[in-house]
Motif scaffolding. Structure first.
Motif, mmCIF file in Angstrom:
data_model
loop_
_atom_site.group_PDB
_atom_site.id
_atom_site.type_symbol
_atom_site.label_atom_id
_atom_site.label_comp_id
_atom_site.label_asym_id
_atom_site.label_seq_id
_atom_site.Cartn_x
_atom_site.Cartn_y
_atom_site.Cartn_z
ATOM 1 N N THR A 11 0.848 -1.213 0.000
ATOM 2 C CA THR A 11 0.000 0.000 0.000
ATOM 3 C C THR A 11 0.874 1.251 0.000
ATOM 4 N N ARG A 12 1.912 1.225 0.827
ATOM 5 C CA ARG A 12 2.814 2.399 0.911
ATOM 6 C C ARG A 12 3.540 2.586 -0.423
ATOM 7 N N TYR A 13 3.964 1.442 -1.031
ATOM 8 C CA TYR A 13 4.661 1.543 -2.324
ATOM 9 C C TYR A 13 3.729 2.146 -3.374
ATOM 10 N N LEU A 14 2.485 1.701 -3.372
ATOM 11 C CA LEU A 14 1.517 2.205 -4.353
ATOM 12 C C LEU A 14 1.275 3.687 -4.139
ATOM 13 N N GLU A 15 1.218 4.074 -2.887
ATOM 14 C CA GLU A 15 0.965 5.490 -2.561
ATOM 15 C C GLU A 15 2.092 6.351 -3.120
ATOM 16 N N LEU A 18 1.774 6.391 -6.882
ATOM 17 C CA LEU A 18 0.648 7.225 -7.340
ATOM 18 C C LEU A 18 0.996 8.704 -7.257
ATOM 19 N N HIS A 19 1.796 9.048 -6.271
ATOM 20 C CA HIS A 19 2.150 10.455 -6.073
ATOM 21 C C HIS A 19 2.742 11.031 -7.357
ATOM 22 N N SER A 20 3.698 10.297 -7.947
ATOM 23 C CA SER A 20 4.324 10.852 -9.163
ATOM 24 C C SER A 20 3.420 10.644 -10.368
ATOM 25 N N LEU A 21 2.717 9.500 -10.395
ATOM 26 C CA LEU A 21 1.811 9.246 -11.532
ATOM 27 C C LEU A 21 0.741 10.335 -11.592
ATOM 28 N N ALA A 22 0.168 10.680 -10.439
ATOM 29 C CA ALA A 22 -0.924 11.666 -10.417
ATOM 30 C C ALA A 22 -0.421 13.018 -10.912
ATOM 31 N N ALA A 23 0.792 13.376 -10.479
ATOM 32 C CA ALA A 23 1.329 14.683 -10.897
ATOM 33 C C ALA A 23 1.485 14.707 -12.420
ATOM 34 N N THR A 24 2.015 13.594 -12.973
ATOM 35 C CA THR A 24 2.219 13.538 -14.429
ATOM 36 C C THR A 24 0.883 13.569 -15.141
ATOM 37 N N LYS A 151 -7.922 11.191 -7.183
ATOM 38 C CA LYS A 151 -8.109 11.703 -5.811
ATOM 39 C C LYS A 151 -8.574 10.575 -4.894
ATOM 40 N N GLU A 152 -9.532 9.801 -5.416
ATOM 41 C CA GLU A 152 -10.118 8.723 -4.591
ATOM 42 C C GLU A 152 -9.096 7.624 -4.368
ATOM 43 N N LEU A 153 -8.304 7.349 -5.391
ATOM 44 C CA LEU A 153 -7.260 6.337 -5.252
ATOM 45 C C LEU A 153 -6.287 6.729 -4.134
ATOM 46 N N GLN A 154 -5.897 8.006 -4.179
ATOM 47 C CA GLN A 154 -4.939 8.484 -3.173
ATOM 48 C C GLN A 154 -5.534 8.358 -1.786
ATOM 49 N N THR A 155 -6.824 8.712 -1.676
ATOM 50 C CA THR A 155 -7.470 8.666 -0.363
ATOM 51 C C THR A 155 -7.635 7.232 0.102
ATOM 52 N N ASN B 263 2.581 7.997 10.490
ATOM 53 C CA ASN B 263 3.339 7.058 9.660
ATOM 54 C C ASN B 263 3.174 7.301 8.171
ATOM 55 N N GLU B 264 1.981 7.781 7.774
ATOM 56 C CA GLU B 264 1.731 7.876 6.324
ATOM 57 C C GLU B 264 1.426 9.293 5.847
ATOM 58 N N ILE B 265 0.888 10.114 6.689
ATOM 59 C CA ILE B 265 0.363 11.386 6.169
ATOM 60 C C ILE B 265 0.913 12.568 6.959
ATOM 61 N N GLY B 266 0.747 13.756 6.369
ATOM 62 C CA GLY B 266 1.053 14.987 7.092
ATOM 63 C C GLY B 266 2.528 15.299 7.161
ATOM 64 N N THR B 267 2.874 16.140 8.158
ATOM 65 C CA THR B 267 4.249 16.650 8.262
ATOM 66 C C THR B 267 4.820 16.376 9.654
ATOM 67 N N TRP B 268 6.123 16.579 9.774
ATOM 68 C CA TRP B 268 6.795 16.356 11.064
ATOM 69 C C TRP B 268 6.390 17.398 12.097
ATOM 70 N N SER B 269 6.387 16.942 13.344
ATOM 71 C CA SER B 269 6.127 17.874 14.449
ATOM 72 C C SER B 269 7.333 18.777 14.613
ATOM 73 N N ASP B 270 7.184 19.778 15.472
ATOM 74 C CA ASP B 270 8.368 20.546 15.890
ATOM 75 C C ASP B 270 9.255 19.615 16.719
ATOM 76 N N TRP B 271 10.510 20.059 16.943
ATOM 77 C CA TRP B 271 11.404 19.241 17.794
ATOM 78 C C TRP B 271 10.927 19.290 19.242
ATOM 79 N N SER B 272 11.190 18.206 19.923
ATOM 80 C CA SER B 272 10.843 18.180 21.346
ATOM 81 C C SER B 272 11.777 19.099 22.115
ATOM 82 N N VAL B 273 11.480 19.244 23.398
ATOM 83 C CA VAL B 273 12.407 19.937 24.294
ATOM 84 C C VAL B 273 13.743 19.182 24.244
#
Lengths: 185, 320
Positions: A11-15, A18-24, A151-155, B263-273
């Motif tokens: 799943t992570r590999y596909l994600e 997809l990131h680069s595929l979607a941009a292209t 969009k749905e694939l990414q989600t 693990n999969e989404i978003g961005t890193w937190s600020d550094w801890s103390v």
């Protein structure tokens, strides 16, 4: 042995893929589809693509069978849809068509992986969509459908990662093994 | 400015750098009056009949202006002049530090207006407006609870700021996943490992604001360096909340920080103390208590008793 960890990793590999595929693909579709703030209404064609959106409590309380089945059904639909992607048109870039084909193959692998886990846990596979041809639509509306598909694939891939996170913790590998042995594997 | 009985105080907002004319309530234009600013008489050069004219006002012009009838010193009118500016575009930020419970939006005015501003925020998602609950303790912040997860539709947040001199607004739109940013890890502790001169054991905890570590595990980023070197070393950890640094310079004090990310989404937190620790070091043999004890037994046969001393090595390091 179809471990949930391997499915998570796929799943992570596909994600990532997809990131680069979607941009292209979006830059191939051109404006407004490749603009960061483009947020169109979801049109009828795209309704056929199962939405990953789910009520939070409902998602939290899904049992393992329902959780896997939802993923399986989503990717079955998405694969069907992916095969109708506009990339087949003559103007499409060969590299884009290659990336699409590669992504479809990987997604097929994910579907097989989910099916393997479900079978190993003794769950029935949900019905898969018939390979219906999409209704004739204008080029703009087809592009809109493609936009929403990506969009749905990414989600879904984000959701699947979370689903498999939960499954990894709740379904010990031995359960998968036990079931395999009891079925004479 | 609404009309009140003359003696009540009125408020008059004026834009920085403009000319302001204050009328003495309903007094005749040519009547003889005296104006005071914060109880200080204003000379006649500012008067135009009974009206007060202030040129190219600045913030120092803000204050209470009172108008008295010529001879009787009867207070005829009082006005509170507030000099400020119409609002410029506010800065708006939304973030989910407790995904998947919800997200908060906070805002500030990069350029102050010096007069009271009011804020109005609207959150749209999937063509529906969602309520943004104002934070009771933190100013300029409101909170949105996720009813649904894994949405492929963007959230659009619009903030409008208004004051007596004008209004301005700003909008941002984002995907659910893009704004996920945990708070820094908590209770970071670093300790030497006995008999290991090059190791440090670092432990930390999930940020307490992160509601569901099971379904939404975090990965961590640890950075460390000896105080005497500027270059950080980094290590990314996808599981667990402990790590052993195995390549520390012996005897050197280290500074250590940890950051977190979904693990999969978003961005890193600020550094801890930042925490500090120094790897374990061998006690200098001749100064340790045991060594000294061994000497005492031999010394007892001699005339002197050797006083107990702490190891210099230790005292020097703690003093830093």
């Amino acid at each position: 042995r179809q471990s949930i960890q391997q499915t998570y990793d796929l799943t992570r590999y596909l994600e990532h893929q997809l990131h680069s595929l979607a941009a292209t693909y979006l830059s191939y579709l051109g404006p407004p589809f490749n603009e960061p703030d483009f947020d169109p209404p979801r049109l009828i064609g795209a309704e056929a693509v199962p939405s990953a959106t789910v009520d939070f409590q409902e998602w939290h309380s899904l049992n393992d069978n329902a959780r896997l089945a939802a993923n399986y059904q989503a990717y079955s639909h998405l694969l069907c849809y992916l095969s109708t992607m506009d990339g087949k048109s003559p103007v499409a870039m060969p590299t884009l068509r290659h990336s699409l084909a590669h992504f479809r193959a990987s997604l097929q692998g994910l579907l097989g992986s989910i099916a393997g886990i479900m079978a190993s846990l003794g769950y029935q596979l949900p019905p898969t969509p018939t390979d219906g041809t999409p209704p004739l639509r204008s080029q703009f509306l087809r592009k809109m459908d493609d936009f929403w598909l990506l969009k749905e694939l990414q989600t879904w891939l984000w959701r699947s990662a979370k689903d498999f996170n939960r499954l990894r913790k709740r379904v010990p590998p031995s359960a998968v093994m036990l079931h395999l042995e009891s079925r004479g594997f | 400015v609404q009309q009140f009985p003359d003696t009540e105080s009125h408020i008059h907002y004026a834009q920085l750098g403009t000319d302001v004319t204050l009328q003495c309530g309903s007094v005749d234009r040519d009547a003889a009056v005296t104006w005071t600013a914060n109880s200080t008489d204003l000379d006649a050069s500012h008067l135009n009949g009974s009206r007060l004219v202030l040129r190219n006002v600045d913030l120092s012009h803000s204050g209470q202006y009172s108008c008295y009838e010529g001879s009787s010193w009867h207070l005829k009118y009082r006005v509170n002049l507030k000099v400020g500016t119409p609002p410029k575009e506010p800065a708006l930020m939304c973030r989910s530090n407790n995904y998947p419970s919800g997200f908060y939006c906070s805002w500030h005015m990069p350029i102050p207006t010096y007069i009271p501003d009011t804020f109005n925020i609207t959150v749209m998602h999937d063509s529906k407006e969602i309520v943004c609950d104002m934070d009771v303790s933190l100013k300029n912040r409101c909170y949105i609870r996720y009813l649904h997860l894994f949405s492929s539709k963007k959230y659009k947040v619009t903030l409008t700021v208004t004051n007596a001199l004008g209004s301005s607004s700003t909008s941002i739109s984002f995907d659910e996943f893009a704004i996920v940013k945990p708070d820094p890890p908590e209770n970071v502790v670093a300790k030497p490992i006995p008999n290991n001169a090059r190791r440090l054991l670092v432990t930390w905890q999930y940020p307490s604001s992160w509601p569901d570590p099971d379904s939404f595990p975090l990965k961590f980023f640890l950075r460390y360096r000896p105080l005497i070197i500027d270059q950080w070393q980094h290590v990314e950890l996808s599981d667990g909340t402990t790590h052993i640094i195995t390549d520390a310079y012996a005897g050197k004090e280290y500074i250590i920080q940890v950051a977190a990310k979904d693990n999969e989404i978003g961005t890193w937190s600020d550094w801890s103390v930042a925490v500090h620790a120094t790897p374990w070091t061998e006690e200098p043999k001749h100064l340790t208590t045991e060594a000294q004890g061994a000497e005492t037994t031999t010394a007892s046969t001699s005339a002197f008793v050797v006083p107990t001393t702490t190891s210099i090595g230790n005292s020097e390091e703690q003093g830093s």
